[in-house]
Structures are given as structure tokens and as C-alpha cells.
Design a protein around this motif. Structure first.
Motif, PDB file in Angstrom:
ATOM      1  N   ARG A 150       0.780  -1.228   0.000  1.00  0.00           N
ATOM      2  CA  ARG A 150       0.000   0.000   0.000  1.00  0.00           C
ATOM      3  C   ARG A 150       0.813   1.280   0.000  1.00  0.00           C
ATOM      4  O   ARG A 150       0.616   2.153  -0.850  1.00  0.00           O
ATOM      5  N   ALA A 151       1.745   1.454   0.921  1.00  0.00           N
ATOM      6  CA  ALA A 151       2.351   2.755   1.181  1.00  0.00           C
ATOM      7  C   ALA A 151       3.414   3.122   0.149  1.00  0.00           C
ATOM      8  O   ALA A 151       4.324   2.333  -0.129  1.00  0.00           O
ATOM      9  N   LYS A 152       3.289   4.324  -0.402  1.00  0.00           N
ATOM     10  CA  LYS A 152       4.319   4.956  -1.234  1.00  0.00           C
ATOM     11  C   LYS A 152       4.280   6.449  -0.948  1.00  0.00           C
ATOM     12  O   LYS A 152       3.246   7.094  -1.129  1.00  0.00           O
ATOM     13  N   ILE A 153       5.401   6.997  -0.510  1.00  0.00           N
ATOM     14  CA  ILE A 153       5.483   8.408  -0.128  1.00  0.00           C
ATOM     15  C   ILE A 153       6.601   9.061  -0.940  1.00  0.00           C
ATOM     16  O   ILE A 153       7.721   8.552  -0.989  1.00  0.00           O
ATOM     17  N   VAL A 154       6.285  10.187  -1.566  1.00  0.00           N
ATOM     18  CA  VAL A 154       7.239  10.911  -2.409  1.00  0.00           C
ATOM     19  C   VAL A 154       7.569  12.242  -1.743  1.00  0.00           C
ATOM     20  O   VAL A 154       6.673  12.958  -1.274  1.00  0.00           O
ATOM     21  N   TYR A 155       8.858  12.548  -1.706  1.00  0.00           N
ATOM     22  CA  TYR A 155       9.339  13.813  -1.152  1.00  0.00           C
ATOM     23  C   TYR A 155      10.072  14.586  -2.251  1.00  0.00           C
ATOM     24  O   TYR A 155      10.952  14.035  -2.911  1.00  0.00           O
ATOM     25  N   VAL A 156       9.723  15.845  -2.406  1.00  0.00           N
ATOM     26  CA  VAL A 156      10.455  16.729  -3.318  1.00  0.00           C
ATOM     27  C   VAL A 156      11.661  17.286  -2.575  1.00  0.00           C
ATOM     28  O   VAL A 156      11.540  17.815  -1.462  1.00  0.00           O
ATOM     29  N   VAL A 157      12.843  17.164  -3.176  1.00  0.00           N
ATOM     30  CA  VAL A 157      14.090  17.597  -2.546  1.00  0.00           C
ATOM     31  C   VAL A 157      14.562  18.889  -3.214  1.00  0.00           C
ATOM     32  O   VAL A 157      14.679  18.959  -4.444  1.00  0.00           O
ATOM     33  N   THR A 158      14.829  19.897  -2.413  1.00  0.00           N
ATOM     34  CA  THR A 158      15.276  21.201  -2.922  1.00  0.00           C
ATOM     35  C   THR A 158      16.419  21.713  -2.049  1.00  0.00           C
ATOM     36  O   THR A 158      16.888  21.026  -1.149  1.00  0.00           O
ATOM     37  N   ARG A 159      16.833  22.960  -2.322  1.00  0.00           N
ATOM     38  CA  ARG A 159      17.845  23.651  -1.522  1.00  0.00           C
ATOM     39  C   ARG A 159      17.294  24.969  -1.032  1.00  0.00           C
ATOM     40  O   ARG A 159      16.400  25.563  -1.655  1.00  0.00           O
ATOM     41  N   TYR A 189       3.913   3.098 -13.583  1.00  0.00           N
ATOM     42  CA  TYR A 189       4.681   4.349 -13.552  1.00  0.00           C
ATOM     43  C   TYR A 189       3.908   5.375 -12.717  1.00  0.00           C
ATOM     44  O   TYR A 189       2.733   5.645 -12.983  1.00  0.00           O
ATOM     45  N   TYR A 190       4.589   5.943 -11.718  1.00  0.00           N
ATOM     46  CA  TYR A 190       4.032   7.036 -10.929  1.00  0.00           C
ATOM     47  C   TYR A 190       4.783   8.312 -11.286  1.00  0.00           C
ATOM     48  O   TYR A 190       6.015   8.367 -11.196  1.00  0.00           O
ATOM     49  N   GLU A 191       4.041   9.340 -11.667  1.00  0.00           N
ATOM     50  CA  GLU A 191       4.645  10.606 -12.079  1.00  0.00           C
ATOM     51  C   GLU A 191       4.392  11.681 -11.033  1.00  0.00           C
ATOM     52  O   GLU A 191       3.262  11.856 -10.553  1.00  0.00           O
ATOM     53  N   LEU A 192       5.450  12.391 -10.676  1.00  0.00           N
ATOM     54  CA  LEU A 192       5.346  13.525  -9.768  1.00  0.00           C
ATOM     55  C   LEU A 192       5.226  14.801 -10.590  1.00  0.00           C
ATOM     56  O   LEU A 192       6.171  15.194 -11.270  1.00  0.00           O
ATOM     57  N   ASP A 193       4.074  15.419 -10.543  1.00  0.00           N
ATOM     58  CA  ASP A 193       3.843  16.666 -11.260  1.00  0.00           C
ATOM     59  C   ASP A 193       4.381  17.807 -10.407  1.00  0.00           C
ATOM     60  O   ASP A 193       3.786  18.169  -9.381  1.00  0.00           O
ATOM     61  N   LEU A 194       5.504  18.368 -10.812  1.00  0.00           N
ATOM     62  CA  LEU A 194       6.128  19.429 -10.031  1.00  0.00           C
ATOM     63  C   LEU A 194       5.325  20.719 -10.060  1.00  0.00           C
ATOM     64  O   LEU A 194       5.401  21.520  -9.121  1.00  0.00           O
ATOM     65  N   GLY A 195       4.539  20.933 -11.117  1.00  0.00           N
ATOM     66  CA  GLY A 195       3.742  22.146 -11.197  1.00  0.00           C
ATOM     67  C   GLY A 195       2.535  22.105 -10.283  1.00  0.00           C
ATOM     68  O   GLY A 195       2.237  23.067  -9.572  1.00  0.00           O
ATOM     69  N   LEU A 196       1.816  20.964 -10.284  1.00  0.00           N
ATOM     70  CA  LEU A 196       0.623  20.820  -9.450  1.00  0.00           C
ATOM     71  C   LEU A 196       0.930  20.232  -8.084  1.00  0.00           C
ATOM     72  O   LEU A 196       0.055  20.175  -7.219  1.00  0.00           O
ATOM     73  N   ASN A 197       2.155  19.744  -7.902  1.00  0.00           N
ATOM     74  CA  ASN A 197       2.611  19.201  -6.622  1.00  0.00           C
ATOM     75  C   ASN A 197       1.743  18.030  -6.154  1.00  0.00           C
ATOM     76  O   ASN A 197       1.221  18.012  -5.044  1.00  0.00           O
ATOM     77  N   HIS A 198       1.579  17.033  -7.014  1.00  0.00           N
ATOM     78  CA  HIS A 198       0.886  15.818  -6.625  1.00  0.00           C
ATOM     79  C   HIS A 198       1.396  14.657  -7.478  1.00  0.00           C
ATOM     80  O   HIS A 198       2.014  14.864  -8.527  1.00  0.00           O
TER      81      HIS A 198
END
Length: 338
Positions: free
Chosen positions: A138-147, A205-214
Motif C-alpha cells: 500500500r504505502a508509497k510516499i514521495v518527497y520533493v528535494v530542494t535547496r 509508472y508514478y509521475e510527480l507533477d512538479l507544477g501541481l505538486n501531486h
């Protein structure tokens, strides 16, 4: 009160290893090795051809998986730990202090080895923009990494890509250049109300939409019921992108850009039993200037060299040949020094 369980002798079994430039030196590659709760930094001595342990540290948690990533434009690799602590751990090696230091620590669940708590799998975007922490179920967690303004590593709020009644077998980051980050997962969906006689596995395939943040479920395709491992191929100008799906007895190429499936059988020994095919248990992708190849190891210890021929927009041929035989490994790392 804090209670720690310490042993007189450190564990010797290696359960994960990753390759990278963890000290920030461009000309020197290191290997980070996980021995249960211990994290070690190894360096290769090119003059003697031996590996030396540079640093070993007790992390006081059970390390389940490792991944390395580098921020865009950076020269230093960081380490993502998948542990039983119920938290995302980003670690770096401080060469001045000669120790591992925690860069980011974000709790998301209970501690312990639980199937529905993320930590069994970790994957990083090849361009260093996001990391994914996944669980067995079940669990999948995505984190956006920045500076930040001082070049310190930051992680944004977690984005969930959970799917109920889905067992995960492997997760990798797909190299799509600087498009939205994509992660590939090998999943099997089950139903509690129906007795299952066979498993229907899918490559998702899971896509991270950086514009919509989901995170969205971008694409899926059925694969062999015996599929057990994914190997991500270089993308952008370095390769065709996509993944190799390792199954019992064969390896096939899959990607969302086309329906063509390229499949090669895994070579078998002449005296091997015919009961079932071989499974791939470890792999490594080695990049060279303008080319790359993959080393994959079967459960028998045999190493195979995989080559991919491709044009600008599609894979044309997939090749495999016997390379060598070594003891079965939990991870493979190929150094540029040879």
C-alpha cells in the motif's frame, strides 16, 4: 529512558550497498554499505586493488534499503535510508568530522518492520529532484528535494501515492531527463474476498507533477507473474530510458513510449534442472562516455552482461551473454577504476 540493544560483535552480513561520491571528491568513488544497523564507507585502493573501510557507524536502526542521489548541479552524493524507524532519513558523509550526519529526518509512521509502513524500498530520481519511500503493501510516499538560500538540503511535505490491496516487489527511479520525475513500481493487486490462484503483476509508472505538486498513476502494463526485479536504464542523451523487467527465465524491456517488447532468455547451465528458470537477484548499470552496459547476477551466482541497442526514440535490440561466476551477492557496484 532510552534502551539500546548492542552486540559485542558487529554484524558481518551485507544487505545493501550503493556507489557514489559521498565525500565530495570528484576523482574518488566510494561505496556505502549497510550491515543491518551499521553504515560503512568503503574506498578502493587502486594501487593494491583492495577495498578499505574508511568509516563505520552504528545508526541505531535496522537499515532495510539504500539509495544515493545528487542534487542538480552538485558534486556530492547523499544517502537515502529505508529503515524500521518509520521516517525518511537523508544522510551525508562529513569528511572533516569523519562521520555520517543527518541532513533531513521526517517521520511518517510507526516504528518496526511493518508491511504497510514505508521503508522497505527507497528510490531516487536520477536528477536528484525527488525520492520515494515505499512499503511492502500500500504505502508509497514521495518527497520533493530542494535547496535553501544557503545550499542546505530541504524536503517538502510528503505526497502520498498509496494504493490499497497492492503488494510491491520493487521500486526504481526512471531516467526521463528534466521532465516530471517518474518512479516505476512492480505491483500485484489482490482481493481479500476472492481466493487467488495466480498473481497478476503490473509494471506501474508514478509521475510527480512538479507544477501541481501531486503524484499520479501515469501508466501501467501487465507483466509476467514471476517478475521480481526492475533495472532502470539511462535516459535523456545517455540512453533510451525505461526499465528492464527481470522474470523467471527471461528479461524484457518495457517503457511507456511504445508497445514493442524486447525479450531475451537468461542463459542456463547445461546441467541445470528444468523445474524452473533462473531469477535475477542483483544488478548494476555502468555508464561510460556515450555508452552503458548492465551486469546482472542470477541466484546461481552467474554474471551476465546485458547490452541495449537503441535509436533516438526506441530500443531496437536487447542482448545478453555470460560474463563470469562469483558468489551470490546482495548488491553489485562497478567502480570506474575497474
Amino acid at each position: 529512558m532510552f534502551l539500546y540493544n548492542l552486540t559485542l560483535q558487529a554484524p558481518t552480513a551485507i544487505n545493501a550497498a550503493v556507489l557514489g561520491h559521498f565525500s565530495g571528491e570528484k576523482q574518488r568513488q566510494e561505496i556505502v554499505v549497510a550491515r543491518q544497523q551499521y553504515l560503512e564507507l568503503w574506498r578502493a585502493d587502486t594501487s593494491t586493488g583492495k577495498l578499505q573501510v574508511e568509516h563505520s557507524e552504528n545508526m541505531f536502526c535496522r537499515i532495510r534499503s539504500l539509495a544515493s542521489f545528487r542534487l542538480t548541479g552538485g558534486s556530492k552524493d547523499y544517502i537515502v535510508l529505508g529503515t524500521d524507524a518509520g521516517a525518511l532519513s537523508l544522510v551525508e558523509y562529513d569528511a572533516k568530522l569523519a562521520r555520517f550526519t543527518s541532513v533531513q529526518y521526517h517521520e511518517f509512521g510507526r516504528t518496526g518492520l511493518r508491511r504497510q509502513i514505508a521503508g522497505q524500498y527507497v528510490a531516487a530520481d536520477p536528477r536528484g529532484r525527488a525520492v520515494l519511500v515505499g512499503g511492502i503493501e500500500r504505502a508509497k510516499i514521495v518527497y520533493v528535494v530542494t535547496r535553501d538560500s544557503e545550499a542546505n538540503v530541504l524536503v517538502q511535505s510528503p505526497l502520498e501515492a498509496n494504493k490499497t490491496h497492492a503488494v510491491c516487489f520493487d521500486v526504481v527511479g526512471v531516467d526521463v531527463g528534466y521532465e516530471n520525475p517518474v518512479f516505476a513500481a512492480l505491483e500485484a493487486v489482490y482481493d481479500d474476498s476472492v481466493a487467488m490462484t495466480r498473481v497478476n503483476k503490473q509494471l506501474v509508472y508514478y509521475e510527480l507533477d512538479l507544477g501541481l505538486n501531486h503524484v499520479v498513476r501515469k501508466w501501467s502494463v501487465s507483466v509476467s507473474d514471476t517478475a521480481n526485479r526492475l533495472i532502470a536504464l539511462p535516459g535523456s542523451s545517455d540512453g533510451p530510458s525505461g526499465v528492464l523487467v527481470c522474470s523467471e527465465g527471461f528479461i524484457e524491456y518495457r517503457h511507456w513510449t511504445g508497445d514493442a517488447v524486447h525479450r531475451v532468455p537468461i542463459p542456463r547451465r547445461a546441467d541445470a534442472a528444468d523445474e524452473r528458470g533462473l531469477l535475477i537477484v542483483a544488478s548494476a548499470v555502468h555508464r561510460m562516455k556515450g555508452a552503458f552496459f548492465i551486469l546482472a547476477q542470477a541466484e546461481s551466482g552467474d554474471l551476465y552482461k546485458l547490452t541495449v541497442q537503441y535509436t533516438a526514440d526506441a530500443v531496437t535490440q536487447l542482448g545478453i551473454k555470460y560474463f563470469d561466476t562469483i558468489a551470490p551477492a546482495s548488491a553489485l557496484c562497478i567502480l570506474r577504476a575497474g
